[in-house]
Design a protein around this motif. Structure first.
Motif, mmCIF file in Angstrom:
data_model
loop_
_atom_site.group_PDB
_atom_site.id
_atom_site.type_symbol
_atom_site.label_atom_id
_atom_site.label_comp_id
_atom_site.label_asym_id
_atom_site.label_seq_id
_atom_site.Cartn_x
_atom_site.Cartn_y
_atom_site.Cartn_z
ATOM 1 N N SER A 127 47.990 67.213 46.048
ATOM 2 C CA SER A 127 47.992 66.711 47.420
ATOM 3 C C SER A 127 47.999 67.829 48.448
ATOM 4 O O SER A 127 47.420 67.690 49.533
ATOM 5 N N SER A 155 48.736 59.131 51.397
ATOM 6 C CA SER A 155 49.973 59.326 50.642
ATOM 7 C C SER A 155 50.900 58.121 50.767
ATOM 8 O O SER A 155 51.373 57.568 49.771
ATOM 9 N N GLY A 177 52.417 59.282 44.875
ATOM 10 C CA GLY A 177 52.144 59.032 46.282
ATOM 11 C C GLY A 177 53.053 59.812 47.208
ATOM 12 O O GLY A 177 52.596 60.414 48.197
ATOM 13 N N GLY A 215 52.637 63.659 48.623
ATOM 14 C CA GLY A 215 51.882 64.108 49.785
ATOM 15 C C GLY A 215 52.677 64.152 51.073
ATOM 16 O O GLY A 215 52.191 64.682 52.082
#
Length: 420
Positions: free
Chosen positions: A69, A85, A115, A118
């Motif tokens: 990320s 994200s 997720g 990020g």
């Protein structure tokens, strides 16, 4: 076409406020598993090792997500990067309601970790774009304080929702916060020069100390830099301590102080309020030292040393019998962590040009997640076999001084990297 800018503005702090809110949502979603551990462990018959494995897979996906990320956000920017994200982790968070076993929670937690990875690269990228260097530690301290607000809200809000509607509904209902934030961020965030709400004077301040390399720094070359090694090692050592505070403190208070879902909300809120104070204080102290004329190097390291020493009393947390004493010690430890972290988080923007800040943060975050994976296995095994938190807290106490010593060895002076 020139923008019609206002005469005066402080819009950069609106961006910091939005990052604060994102951090709060991040930690509300992240902390729920630790808060509900006693409930879920009883209902789903998890062992301590099962729970350690669930945390392990969160950390494993977090490491992969953090590494990828950071580079992605450098390419697509903080605006879109943070929406992507939060979109991933919000869906994963709500998907916990579908889990029926330790394996199901491991899958949902892995998606959540990927997720959430990020969040900090995106936030630090935004800080590098919107704040001059002398304000970055304060800005990081402020948005990092949002993590603690999330951690404060969670033990106060989630028990109410869980007792009224059940733990599955708690995961679904709290997902609405992420959806609302994504909409606001998408419509508000622009780079400073593209944001009409920014005055000419504020734009000049934001861009006052920007340094950019004459040529791009290849991502693969970052691993050759000792500054990246310093950041990664420090994150590897200190991030796992926060994971212990986040994922195991409700269980610690349940086992050592006899608290439960109805009663540990206020003690946990008090502990995380203290961490909030530490986050802001850490940023404020180093920023204050810089305004007094001290170098970035001295300001950051002196502040980290002070907070590293504050963390040492956590070794006594397992020895006290009164709840107030335990809360006091743990409050000091969480404040110490966040004060240290507020200054560690600024290292990428202090030493690297904004074009690679997200990548450096991603590398460090991945290292921290790997440390968290090892800590999850260590904590699960220790509690299952030894049955005590003492070895865990002894390990936590030593990490900050060790991390600071290694930072100083690898980066005796803070200087902006301009070539590899």
């Amino acid at each position: 076409m020139p923008l019609n800018r206002p005469a005066h503005s402080s819009f950069r702090w609106v961006i910091v406020a939005l990052l604060f809110a994102a951090s709060a949502i991040n930690y509300l979603d992240r902390q729920m598993i630790g808060l509900l551990k006693p409930t879920l462990q009883g209902e789903l018959n998890w062992t301590e090792i099962d729970y350690g494995d669930i945390v392990f897979w969160f950390q494993a996906a977090y490491a992969v997500g953090y590494l990828s990320s950071g580079r992605l956000i450098d390419r697509i920017g903080a605006r879109l990067g943070l929406v992507v994200s939060m979109g991933i982790w919000t869906l994963a968070h709500m998907a916990h309601a579908l889990a029926r076993s330790a394996f199901g929670f491991s899958v949902a937690r892995a998606a959540l970790g990927f997720g959430e990875a990020g969040a900090f690269p995106g936030a630090l990228k935004a800080v590098a774009e919107w704040l001059p260097q002398r304000e970055r530690a304060l800005a990081v301290g402020l948005f990092n304080a949002g993590t603690n607000i999330g951690a404060i809200i969670t033990p106060l809000l989630v028990p109410i929702v869980t007792l009224a509607f059940g733990w599955r509904a708690a995961f679904v209902l709290t997902g609405a916060f992420g959806i609302a934030w994504m909409l606001v961020w998408h419509f508000v965030y622009r780079k400073p020069r593209e944001q009409w709400r920014v005055s000419a004077a504020e734009l000049e301040l934001i861009e006052s100390d920007r340094q950019n390399p004459t040529t791009p720094i290849p991502w693969s070359h970052l691993f050759k830099r000792k500054e990246v090694c310093a950041y990664g090692i420090a994150k590897f050592l200190t991030d796992p301590v926060w994971w212990v505070f986040l994922f195991w403190l409700p269980d610690f208070l349940t086992k050592t102080q006899g608290l439960n879902l109805k009663t540990f909300g206020i003690p946990l809120a008090a502990i995380y309020i203290a961490s909030d104070v530490g986050a802001v204080a850490g940023g404020w102290v180093s920023s204050r030292l810089m305004r007094m004329g001290f170098s970035v190097n001295v300001s950051r390291k002196a502040t980290m040393l002070a907070f590293a020493l504050m963390a040492l009393p956590v070794v006594f947390a397992t020895k006290v019998t009164h709840l107030s004493s335990a809360v006091l010690i743990l409050s000091l430890a969480t404040a110490a962590h966040q004060g240290f972290a507020s200054n560690l988080f600024t290292l990428p923007s202090d030493l690297f040009p904004k074009s690679v800040v997200g990548s450096v943060v991603g590398i460090g975050g991945a290292a921290g997640a790997v440390g968290g994976m090892l800590m999850a296995r260590f904590a699960g095994w220790t509690l299952q076999t030894v049955g005590s938190y003492t070895p865990i807290f002894l390990t936590c106490a030593a990490m900050y001084l060790l991390a600071l010593a290694l930072i100083h060895v690898l980066c005796p002076r803070y200087r902006m990297v301009d070539a590899v």
